[in-house]
Design an enzyme around this catalytic site. Structure first.
Site, PDB file in Angstrom:
ATOM      1  N   TYR A 141     -11.978  -1.162   8.227  1.00  0.00           N
ATOM      2  CA  TYR A 141     -12.976  -1.894   7.444  1.00  0.00           C
ATOM      3  C   TYR A 141     -14.097  -2.343   8.553  1.00  0.00           C
ATOM      4  O   TYR A 141     -15.250  -2.559   8.080  1.00  0.00           O
ATOM      5  CB  TYR A 141     -12.567  -3.183   6.837  1.00  0.00           C
ATOM      6  N   LYS A 192       1.668   3.781  10.493  1.00  0.00           N
ATOM      7  CA  LYS A 192       1.682   5.316  10.067  1.00  0.00           C
ATOM      8  C   LYS A 192       1.659   5.819  11.560  1.00  0.00           C
ATOM      9  O   LYS A 192       0.677   6.936  11.664  1.00  0.00           O
ATOM     10  CB  LYS A 192       0.669   5.593   9.132  1.00  0.00           C
ATOM     11  N   ASP A 224       4.021   4.611   3.732  1.00  0.00           N
ATOM     12  CA  ASP A 224       4.301   5.073   2.560  1.00  0.00           C
ATOM     13  C   ASP A 224       5.988   4.607   2.275  1.00  0.00           C
ATOM     14  O   ASP A 224       6.026   4.188   1.007  1.00  0.00           O
ATOM     15  CB  ASP A 224       4.295   6.785   2.661  1.00  0.00           C
ATOM     16  N   ASP A 248      -4.000  -4.695   2.939  1.00  0.00           N
ATOM     17  CA  ASP A 248      -4.651  -4.877   1.608  1.00  0.00           C
ATOM     18  C   ASP A 248      -4.010  -4.356   0.374  1.00  0.00           C
ATOM     19  O   ASP A 248      -3.963  -4.916  -0.368  1.00  0.00           O
ATOM     20  CB  ASP A 248      -6.056  -4.192   1.850  1.00  0.00           C
ATOM     21  N   ASP A 252      -1.302  -6.486  -2.513  1.00  0.00           N
ATOM     22  CA  ASP A 252      -1.633  -6.282  -3.964  1.00  0.00           C
ATOM     23  C   ASP A 252      -0.484  -5.742  -4.498  1.00  0.00           C
ATOM     24  O   ASP A 252      -0.036  -6.097  -5.677  1.00  0.00           O
ATOM     25  CB  ASP A 252      -2.767  -5.313  -4.236  1.00  0.00           C
TER      26      ASP A 252
END
Ligand code: NAD
Length: 360
Positions: A141, A192, A224, A248, A252
């Site tokens: 970001y 990852k 994942d 992020d 959620d």
């Protein structure tokens, strides 16, 4: 010692949910003689409308001066088409990075009263209590270079960069381990590392930090798999520590395990526990101005503010108890409604929490 709190209602449902949270904060301040002084400012679209930028220098100066910031949410269709450099979300990223708020705590707790509101089976989620520790001021970001360009063949191309330095990883890993010590002493670091270089460094540094926390059990999981495990068997997790992008998304996802994103508070802390507190959700333009928004995530953010920035455990506990009491009374906003409960609006829910807090 000054006890100033900057309140930034923001956009969309922001002003509605903040109104309720401020009522709760003011009552807590009075009840526990905290002597808070509240000052209000603009962030996001509201700041663009007033100052032409999503975070005015004067607001940033105020944010630096106060002890804590309480934020609603920013963004909305009105500002979706303006220059990307001054979009509402840029104001949010800027205040987080300027204040050095690198440690984002996102608890996902299922209130037993809401087991029916989760989309998962009650036996999978009952008793759920996860803390997601998300790195907030680094990664993709903020990474540069970023942008769009046109290739030689005329095709458009866009790119972002995912950088992490050793010190950025080390300080967020420490937050994860410190939090784990206050809970079940289990940290799962999500990355990852099978594909990304930044994740390989992430894993190396987390393993180094773990040496200082021999009492905390560390595991690693690819993002994942973590997404899959969060819906398959979420109770296996206690503290999850992860980067900005993965955090992020996973937070959620975790929110839905608890019934609604409208229940999830968050704290963003610097290295001295100065913090900005906000619900995990966005500005929900689809329901803004209709008295439909759930104010509980913002009210629970006030509890986090008292707990982390002011170390006032009794006041924080009381607000969390008041929220639980209101759920016991069967009051539900639309997002957590189930048959047999009483559907209420934003303001009625806020008033009910205030009444429950007053009784404690
Ligand atoms: P959102 O979180 O605003 O909404 C997603 C869904 O959840 C919507 O259906 C919404 O109605 C519902 N919802 C969210 N909060 C709720 C609440 N308190 N009570 C009841 N229902 C609630 O996410 P989005 O739709 O992807 O984004 C909308 C805007 O918010 C965009 O401009 C986005 O950039 C911005 N946003 C801001 C923040 C922030 O301020 N921290 C975070 C995420 C998104």
């Amino acid at each position: 010692m000054s006890k100033k709190i900057l309140v930034l209602p923001g956009d969309g449902i922001g002003p509605e949910i903040i109104r309720e949270a401020v009522k709760v904060l003011e009552l807590a301040s009075e009840k526990y003689s905290l002597g808070f002084e509240l000052v209000e400012g603009e962030l996001g679209g509201a700041a663009i409308d007033k100052h032409g930028v999503p975070l005015a220098d004067s607001t940033l100066a105020l944010a630096r001066e106060v002890d804590a910031v309480l934020l609603g949410a920013v963004g909305g269709p009105k500002w979706d088409t303006i220059d990307a450099a001054i979009r509402p979300e840029r104001g949010l990223l800027k205040i987080r990075s300027e204040l050095g708020l690198f440690g984002n705590l996102r608890p996902a707790i299922l209130y037993p009263q809401l087991a029916e509101a989760s989309t998962l089976k009650p036996e999978v989620v009952s008793g759920l209590d996860i803390l997601i520790v998300r790195e907030l001021t680094g990664g993709i970001y903020f990474g540069t270079p970023r942008g769009t360009t046109t290739l030689e063949n005329g095709e458009r191309m866009a790119y972002d960069t995912l950088p992490y330095s050793e010190s950025e990883i080390r300080r967020i890993a420490k937050v994860g381990f410190d939090m784990a010590r206050l809970r079940s002493k289990k940290v799962c670091s999500v990355d990852k590392a099978n594909v990304l270089a930044s994740s390989r460094l992430w894993r190396e540094v987390v393993i180094e930090v773990a040496k200082d926390y021999p009492d905390v059990e560390l595991s690693h999981m690819y993002v994942d798999n973590a997404a899959m495990q969060l819906v398959r068997a979420p109770k296996q997790f206690d503290v999850i520590v992860t980067d900005n992008l993965f955090g992020d998304i996973l937070s959620d996802q975790a929110s839905m395990l608890t019934g609604s994103i409208g229940m999830l508070p968050s704290a963003s802390l610097d290295s001295n526990n100065k913090g900005m507190y906000e619900p995990s959700h966005g500005s929900a333009p689809d329901i803004a101005g209709q008295n439909l928004a759930n104010p509980l995530a913002t009210i629970l953010s006030v509890a986090m503010l008292l707990r982390y920035s002011f170390k006032h455990v009794a006041a924080a506990d009381a607000i969390e108890q008041a929220v639980s009491d209101v759920l016991d009374q069967g009051l539900r906003t639309g997002d957590i409604f189930s048959p047999g409960m009483r559907k209420v609006g934003t303001a009625e829910m806020g008033d009910a929490v205030v009444a429950a807090l007053a009784k404690l």
